[in-house]
Design an enzyme around this catalytic site. Structure first.
Site, PDB file in Angstrom:
ATOM      1  N   CYS A 181      23.724 -90.655   2.141  1.00 13.20           N
ATOM      2  CA  CYS A 181      22.895 -91.803   1.793  1.00 13.20           C
ATOM      3  C   CYS A 181      21.941 -92.017   2.954  1.00 13.20           C
ATOM      4  O   CYS A 181      22.361 -92.112   4.103  1.00 13.20           O
ATOM      5  CB  CYS A 181      23.783 -93.016   1.586  1.00 13.20           C
TER       6      CYS A 181
ATOM      7  N   CYS B 126      19.828-115.191   3.846  1.00 13.45           N
ATOM      8  CA  CYS B 126      19.632-113.868   3.243  1.00 13.45           C
ATOM      9  C   CYS B 126      19.053-114.013   1.836  1.00 13.45           C
ATOM     10  O   CYS B 126      18.990-113.040   1.097  1.00 13.45           O
ATOM     11  CB  CYS B 126      20.944-113.088   3.218  1.00 13.45           C
TER      12      CYS B 126
END
Ligand code: SAH
Length: 458
Positions: free
Chosen positions: A165, A414
């Site tokens: 990844c 966030c």
């Protein structure tokens, strides 16, 4: 208001020009003012789009032919970018991703919080925005050849097998692959969510970027783990950097990854990492920011906004393992941290000790209950920091802040949407949002982290 009749219908072809990006990273074009969302399209691009779905206020289309490409388009380097749901912006040049995030924060603050008169600084990005994640959390499935571990396909629960990844620290990928191979070899079955059978649900790996230490957590449906000792032995032999092998049992039918029962199968309960000059012990269940480089940038900003002179009493709400608290404690008279996960509070206390910090106190509980109780007991703050999860702060907490009247509130968020909502409440209670600094904690995804400074108007 009269209902807007969609000017397009399913299967129709339209020639459009893209103007914007949605919060999910899809291109937005308009036909007679009606928005059409097209995945992978970028602002400034033009092309021929097939309408595949028409909803009440928008339509979804598919790009059939691009006639003009954006200057900001780039070739996504990840081979599974299109199938995987993990990244949404790899096709957009990194500089343009940062501009998109800044614009999104400004727009959301104005639209959802009516906060217009505020400086939103350009998003602070990474020099090298790849291989940044210190935590891998990978679902496990099965194919004919054994176990597969990777990511869910976009908007589905099919698992794509991924060996590398591109936003993950490579050492974490290596551990995931080793677990996959070893568990396949010893006949451990993957969890099947439709039948609620099988054993291994997720592999979680944590990496201490400054220490090189790693922890692996095998999340299983049952306490029983076939060939457990052989699995442990082989993991240790293959992965000498492992400091901790943990099993977490999650026997529920749920999308939540971790269950309540955590046992150390081998090694330590913690791994260590440093942010700046503070050392942290991190356990399996505790929250720890996933991008260590940018965490330092974010915490430095929070510290700058807190503007501590050494005499202040500070409250750090949603403190996790005490990361921000311990940063603040070095510059404040006293810091009080509160966090809902009891294990994280244990970590926070341990971390204070580890760093010889004696002016920080921690309590487990809900911020919206503990802080009002503190306030009643006479504990108040000159400066208050909040860093809530995506859903933002509870109203009871915001009301206590308004009553308590700290001089400064530093809001780490966030989720710009709930940030905007909460800032509006605080503005109504006597605060002014002075400035907002977005920090790119999650390059190539649409997520954006912000640090906002509020001061009292009086
Ligand atoms: N400031 C920390 C953690 C931020 S993440 C850091 O930077 O590492 C948000 C934290 O809020 C998580 O640790 C989560 O467990 C905690 N949390 C969630 N709901 C809460 C609540 N109602 N009260 C207190 N803490 C909560």
């Amino acid at each position: 208001m009269a209902k807007l009749t969609p000017p397009v219908e399913k299967n129709q072809y339209v020639t459009v020009k893209f103007e914007d990006l949605t919060h999910e990273g899809a291109g937005v074009a308009k036909v007679d003012g009606f928005p059409i969302f097209v995945q992978n399209a970028l602002p400034e691009e033009e092309g021929n789009v097939k309408i595949i779905k028409v909803k009440k206020g928008f339509a979804i289309g598919r790009m059939m032919e691009t006639t003009k490409e954006s200057r900001f388009r780039t070739e996504p380097p990840c081979p599974v970018y299109k199938q995987c749901g993990g990244c949404q912006l790899q096709h957009l040049k990194y500089e343009a991703q940062l501009d998109y995030k800044t614009k999104q924060v400004k727009e959301v603050l104005a639209r959802l919080g009516n906060i217009k008169d505020v400086t939103v600084h350009p998003t602070l990005g990474m020099e090298d925005p790849w291989n940044y994640r210190n935590k891998a959390q990978v679902p496990v499935g099965e194919s004919e050849g054994g176990l597969v571990a990777g990511f869910y396909k976009q908007r589905s629960h099919d698992i794509i097998d991924i060996e590398r990844c591109m936003i993950q620290q490579e050492q974490n990928d290596d551990v995931v692959q080793a677990v996959r191979k070893i568990c396949s070899k010893y006949g451990i079955r993957a969890y099947d969510e439709t039948k609620h059978k099988g054993t291994l649900r997720h592999v979680m790996v944590r990496y201490g970027a400054t220490t090189g230490e790693q922890m692996v957590v095998l999340v299983t449906r049952t306490k029983e783990l076939p060939n457990k000792n052989k699995v442990i032995e082989e993991l240790r032999a293959r992965l000498p950097q492992l400091k901790s092998i943990v099993q977490n049992v999650n026997s529920k039918k749920t999308n939540v990854i971790m269950g309540d029962e955590t046992t150390v199968l081998w090694g330590e309960e913690y791994i260590y990492d440093n942010i700046g000059d503070v050392k942290f012990a991190i356990s399996a269940r505790s929250f720890y920011q996933v991008n260590p480089t940018q965490t330092k940038v974010l915490y430095d900003k929070a510290l700058e906004y807190a503007d501590l002179q050494g005499e202040e009493e500070v409250i750090d709400a949603y403190c996790g393992i005490g990361t921000i608290s311990l940063f603040l404690a070095q510059k404040a008279k006293k810091v009080y941290g509160v966090e809902i996960v009891p294990e994280a509070i244990e970590d926070a206390k341990r971390n204070a000790e580890l760093n010889g910090i004696t002016n920080a106190e921690f309590e487990a509980g809900k911020a919206e209950e503990v802080i009002p109780a503190w306030y009643k007991k006479g504990i108040s703050a000159d400066t208050l920091v909040v860093d809530p999860p995506r859903k933002g702060c509870d109203e009871a907490l915001l009301n206590t802040i308004i009553d308590m009247k700290p001089n400064r509130v530093v809001y780490v968020s966030c989720n710009p949407g709930t940030l905007a909502r909460d800032l509006q409440v605080l503005e109504g209670g006597g605060y002014k949002t002075v400035e907002v600094q977005p920090v790119d904690m999650f390059p190539h995804t649409t997520h954006v982290e912000c640090c906002a400074l509020l001061v009292r108007k009086d």
